[in-house]
Design a protein around this motif. Structure first.
Motif, PDB file in Angstrom:
ATOM      1  N   ALA B 240       0.995  -1.180  -0.155  1.00 20.10           N
ATOM      2  CA  ALA B 240      -0.054   0.130  -0.110  1.00 20.10           C
ATOM      3  C   ALA B 240       0.757   1.148  -0.085  1.00 20.10           C
ATOM      4  N   THR B 241       2.029   1.367   0.834  1.00 25.22           N
ATOM      5  CA  THR B 241       2.646   2.567   0.875  1.00 25.22           C
ATOM      6  C   THR B 241       3.918   2.653  -0.095  1.00 25.22           C
ATOM      7  N   ASN B 299      -6.818  -6.536  -0.883  1.00 29.77           N
ATOM      8  CA  ASN B 299      -6.799  -5.687   0.311  1.00 29.77           C
ATOM      9  C   ASN B 299      -5.437  -5.691   0.853  1.00 29.77           C
ATOM     10  N   GLY B 300      -4.417  -6.071   0.380  1.00 29.46           N
ATOM     11  CA  GLY B 300      -2.879  -6.002   0.631  1.00 29.46           C
ATOM     12  C   GLY B 300      -2.739  -7.574   1.091  1.00 29.46           C
ATOM     13  N   LYS B 347     -14.982  -7.367  -4.365  1.00 33.47           N
ATOM     14  CA  LYS B 347     -13.944  -6.995  -3.623  1.00 33.47           C
ATOM     15  C   LYS B 347     -14.064  -7.611  -2.366  1.00 33.47           C
ATOM     16  N   ARG B 348     -14.409  -8.907  -2.373  1.00 33.48           N
ATOM     17  CA  ARG B 348     -14.324  -9.842  -0.828  1.00 33.48           C
ATOM     18  C   ARG B 348     -13.894 -11.033  -1.467  1.00 33.48           C
ATOM     19  N   LEU B 349     -13.108 -11.828  -0.634  1.00 32.66           N
ATOM     20  CA  LEU B 349     -12.468 -13.160  -0.796  1.00 32.66           C
ATOM     21  C   LEU B 349     -13.701 -13.961  -1.185  1.00 32.66           C
ATOM     22  N   CYS B 350     -13.532 -14.849  -1.925  1.00 35.19           N
ATOM     23  CA  CYS B 350     -14.552 -15.689  -2.307  1.00 35.19           C
ATOM     24  C   CYS B 350     -13.910 -17.100  -2.380  1.00 35.19           C
TER      25      CYS B 350
END
Lengths: 146, 454
Positions: B240-241, B299-300, B347-350
Motif C-alpha cells: 500500500a505505501t 486488500n493487501g 471486492k471480497r474474498l470468495c
C-alpha cells in the motif's frame, strides 16, 4: 454514370460543391442521399468553413487503394496542429468518415502522448478540476507512469 | 406653449409645431434642452419630419439617449459603451468556443484515448475528473480479457460469445516448458510461471503487445531448484505505501528434503519489481500442507487454499507489505484442494466449493481478518452430460461475478452467470487443459514499465 454534384454548407454559411460519388464516403451524406436524393443543400451546423474545405480536399483525393493509407497519414501530418485536428475529428465524426476520424485522433494521441498534464489541458482546453490531493493519489498509484 | 418653443425663445408655438406632440409640457424642458444642445431643436424637428409617424416615438427616445450620453461623455459619446459591449460579446463568444472545444464529443475523446499507450494514459488520469472516469470506466471495462493457461496460452474476449486467440508462446522454444501458470496481473502485464521438470522461469508478459521479459531466478535454494512447481505457492501482490509489487514464492517445509541445517532452510522468496531483486524473508508457511498454485490478492493480503487433499483445509493469509506473518483461517465447509477455487467477488474474498454437482459460492464477511465468517451467497447445480460431475472444475471468478467452469471431457468452458444461468462457450481447447485463468486488462504497458531490471 452521370456526375451529380452535392452542395455542403458550413457553419458560417459558406457553400462547397462536391461530386456525389466522392461525398458518399461520408456515411452521414450517404444516408441523406439514400433518403431524399439530397437535392438541396446539406447543412453542417457544427463544421466551420476552413475545416470543411479540408474535408472536401480529403474527399476529393484521387489515390490508388494501396496508397490510400499513406495519403491519409500524410494528410493529417501536414495539418499537425491540435486545434485543426480536433476540428477535423469532430467534422469526421459528424460526417461519419471513419478513416479520417481515426487518422486525426491517432495524430492527436501521437502529439499529446509526451505532453505534460498542463500542456494537455491547454491543447484540448480542459479545465483542471482535480485537487492537488487527488492528483497526488493518482501519481502515487501509478508511479511508473510518471 | 411646448417646451421646445420655450427653449428656442419663441413667443408662441407655431400652428404646425412639429415638436409640440413630443414635448407638450414645460416640464419636458430638461429633455429638450439636452437634445437642443447636441442636435439643435430645428434639426430634431427636421428629423421628426423625415421619419414615419409610427416611428417618431422611437426616434425621440433614441435621440434623447444619444444626447444624454454625448453630454456625459463629450469625447466618445455612446461609442465608448458600444465598443465595450462589442469587446464583451467577443469575449463571450470566445469562451463559448472554448466551451465547445472543451466539450469534445465523447467519441473523439475515446478514440484519442484508445490510441494512447498505458503510460500516458495513466498519467492523463490527472488531467480532469472526467478523463479519469473515462479512462478507468470505459477503457478498462471494454478491454477486459480472460487469459487461460495450461500447456499454452489463450486470450478470450467477448461478453457472451467468446472469441479465442491462441497467443504465440513467449518462451524461447515451443514445447520446452511443460506448463504455464498465471500468477497475477497488473496494468495489463501478467506474471507467468513456466514450469519444466526440474526448474521454472518467471516472466512478465503483455498478451496484447506480446512483449515478454524474463525475471531473474530466485537465489539458489535447495527446495526451489529440486522440487516440482506444484509444491510451490506463487503469489503476486502490491504494497500500500511504498508502491512496490512483489512476487512471492512460498512452499511448505514438508517438501524440503535437503541436507541443510534447519536454520539455513528458507521457505519463501520474494521478488520486488521496484528493486528488481530477490529477498529471502523469514516467512514460514508451515509444514502441514501444500499451497495450491497462485494466491489470490485482495486488500493487501495474498490468500491460498492450504492443506492436504481430503483433510480439513484452511486459507493461508500473507500480509504482502510486512511479509512476516502468515495467518490461517478456516475455509468454508466443503472446501477441497482439487476442486475449490479461490477468488474475489465484489471486492471480497470468495471461495467456490463443489460437492458432486452442487457448487456453492462463499464470501468472506469482514474485510479485516478479525472475525472470519463465511456466508453462502448462492449455490447452483452444474450441468454436464452423463453426470460426470468430477469433470467440472471451477477455473476462476470474473470481475462481473460470473464463474468460469471447465468441462475436462468436452474441453469446453462453461460460464455461470448468477442472474442468467449457464452459457456454454464456443471455446474448445485443442489439447487437454489443466487450465488456470485470470482476467486482465489490455494495455500497452511494457513489462519494463513495471519492473526495472538491473
Amino acid at each position: 454514370m452521370s456526375k451529380k454534384t452535392l452542395t455542403l454548407m458550413s457553419k458560417d454559411k459558406q457553400l462547397f460543391n462536391i461530386e456525389e460519388h466522392l461525398a458518399v464516403q461520408s456515411v452521414t451524406i450517404r444516408n441523406m442521399v439514400k433518403e431524399d436524393g439530397a437535392s438541396s443543400v446539406i447543412p453542417l451546423p457544427r463544421v466551420d468553413s476552413e475545416t470543411l474545405a479540408l474535408v472536401i480536399e480529403y474527399l476529393n483525393r484521387q489515390q490508388a487503394p494501396e496508397e490510400d493509407e499513406d495519403y491519409v497519414k500524410k494528410f493529417v501530418d501536414e495539418r499537425g496542429e491540435i486545434p485543426t485536428l480536433l476540428e477535423l475529428a469532430q467534422a469526421a465524426l459528424d460526417l461519419d468518415i471513419k478513416k479520417l476520424m481515426d487518422a486525426a485522433c491517432m495524430k492527436v494521441a501521437d502529439l499529446i502522448k509526451d505532453f505534460t498534464l498542463e500542456e494537455v489541458r491547454e491543447a484540448l482546453r480542459i479545465e483542471n478540476d482535480r485537487t492537488p490531493e487527488e492528483e497526488k493519489a493518482i501519481r502515487d498509484e501509478f508511479q511508473w507512469a510518471f | 406653449m411646448c417646451a421646445a418653443c420655450t427653449i428656442l425663445n419663441k413667443k408662441t408655438c407655431p400652428p404646425m409645431c412639429g415638436l409640440k406632440t413630443y414635448f407638450p409640457n414645460p416640464e419636458d424642458e430638461k429633455t429638450i434642452s439636452g437634445l437642443h444642445r447636441v442636435f439643435h431643436a430645428t434639426n430634431v424637428e427636421r428629423m421628426i419630419y423625415l421619419t414615419k409617424v409610427d416611428e417618431r416615438n422611437k426616434l425621440i427616445k433614441s435621440l434623447e439617449r444619444e444626447a444624454r450620453m454625448r453630454i456625459e461623455n463629450p469625447v466618445m459619446g455612446c461609442i465608448d459603451v458600444i465598443e465595450a459591449l462589442e469587446k464583451r460579446i467577443e469575449n463571450l463568444l470566445f469562451s463559448l468556443f472554448g466551451l465547445f472545444v472543451r466539450n469534445l464529443p465523447d467519441d473523439v475523446i475515446h478514440n484519442i484515448l484508445s490510441r494512447l499507450s498505458a503510460k500516458p494514459l495513466m498519467r492523463f488520469k490527472c488531467v480532469s475528473a472526467y478523463w479519469n472516469t473515462q479512462i478507468t470506466e470505459s477503457y478498462f471495462k471494454s478491454h477486459r480479457k480472460l487469459l487461460l493457461s495450461g500447456t499454452s496460452l489463450y486470450a478470450l474476449k467477448g461478453k457472451n460469445a467468446y472469441s479465442r486467440v491462441e497467443l504465440p508462446s513467449p518462451f524461447e522454444t515451443r514445447g520446452h516448458w511443460r506448463k504455464v501458470l498465471v500468477v497475477g496481473t497488473l496494468y495489463g502485464i501478467v506474471v507467468l510461471a513456466l514450469e519444466r521438470e526440474d526448474a521454472f522461469q518467471l516472466m512478465l508478459y503483455n498478451p496484447l503487445t506480446r512483449e515478454a521479459n524474463k525475471l531473474p531466478n530466485p537465489p539458489r535454494s535447495c527446495c526451489i531448484s529440486a522440487g516440482k512447481l506444484r509444491a510451490y505457492g506463487f503469489g503476486y501482490g502490491y504494497d500500500a505505501t511504498p508502491h512496490d509489487s512483489k512476487i512471492v514464492i512460498g512452499y511448505s517445509k514438508v517438501f524440503c528434503k535437503c541436507s541443510r541445517s534447519k536454520s539455513d532452510r528458507k521457505y519463501c522468496h520474494v521478488f520486488s519489481l521496484k528493486r528488481g531483486s530477490w529477498t529471502t524473508p523469514e516467512t514460514d508457511f508451515g509444514s502441514d500442507g501444500i499451497l495450491r498454485t497462485a494466491g489470490v490478492f485482495i486488500n493487501g493480503y495474498l490468500n491460498w487454499i492450504f492443506g492436504y487433499p481430503g483433510e480439513k483445509l484452511s486459507i493461508t493469509v500473507l500480509d504482502v507489505e510486512e511479509m512476516k506473518n502468515v495467518t490461517r483461517m478456516d475455509a468454508p465447509v466443503g472446501t477441497d484442494q482439487g476442486s475449490s477455487c479461490l477468488g474475489t467477488l465484489h471486492k471480497r474474498l470468495c471461495v467456490v466449493t463443489q460437492t458432486n454437482s452442487r457448487f456453492r459460492v462463499w464470501v468472506l464477511n469482514t474485510e479485516r481478518y478479525l472475525h472470519k465468517e463465511w456466508s453462502k451467497t448462492y449455490s447452483f447445480t452444474g450441468v454436464c452430460i452423463g453426470r460426470d460431475y468430477h469433470r467440472l472444475r471451477t477455473i476462476c471468478i470474473l470481475e462481473d461475478g460470473r464463474i468460469v467452469l471447465k468441462d475436462s471431457k468436452s474441453r469446453r468452458l462453461i460460464f455461470y452467470d448468477p442472474s442468467k444461468g449457464f452459457s456454454r462457450s464456443v471455446f474448445r481447447c485443442t489439447q487437454p487443459f489443466t487450465a488456470t485463468g485470470i482476467e486482465y486488462v489490455e494495455s500497452l504497458a511494457s513489462p519494463s514499465d513495471i519492473c526495472l531490471l538491473r
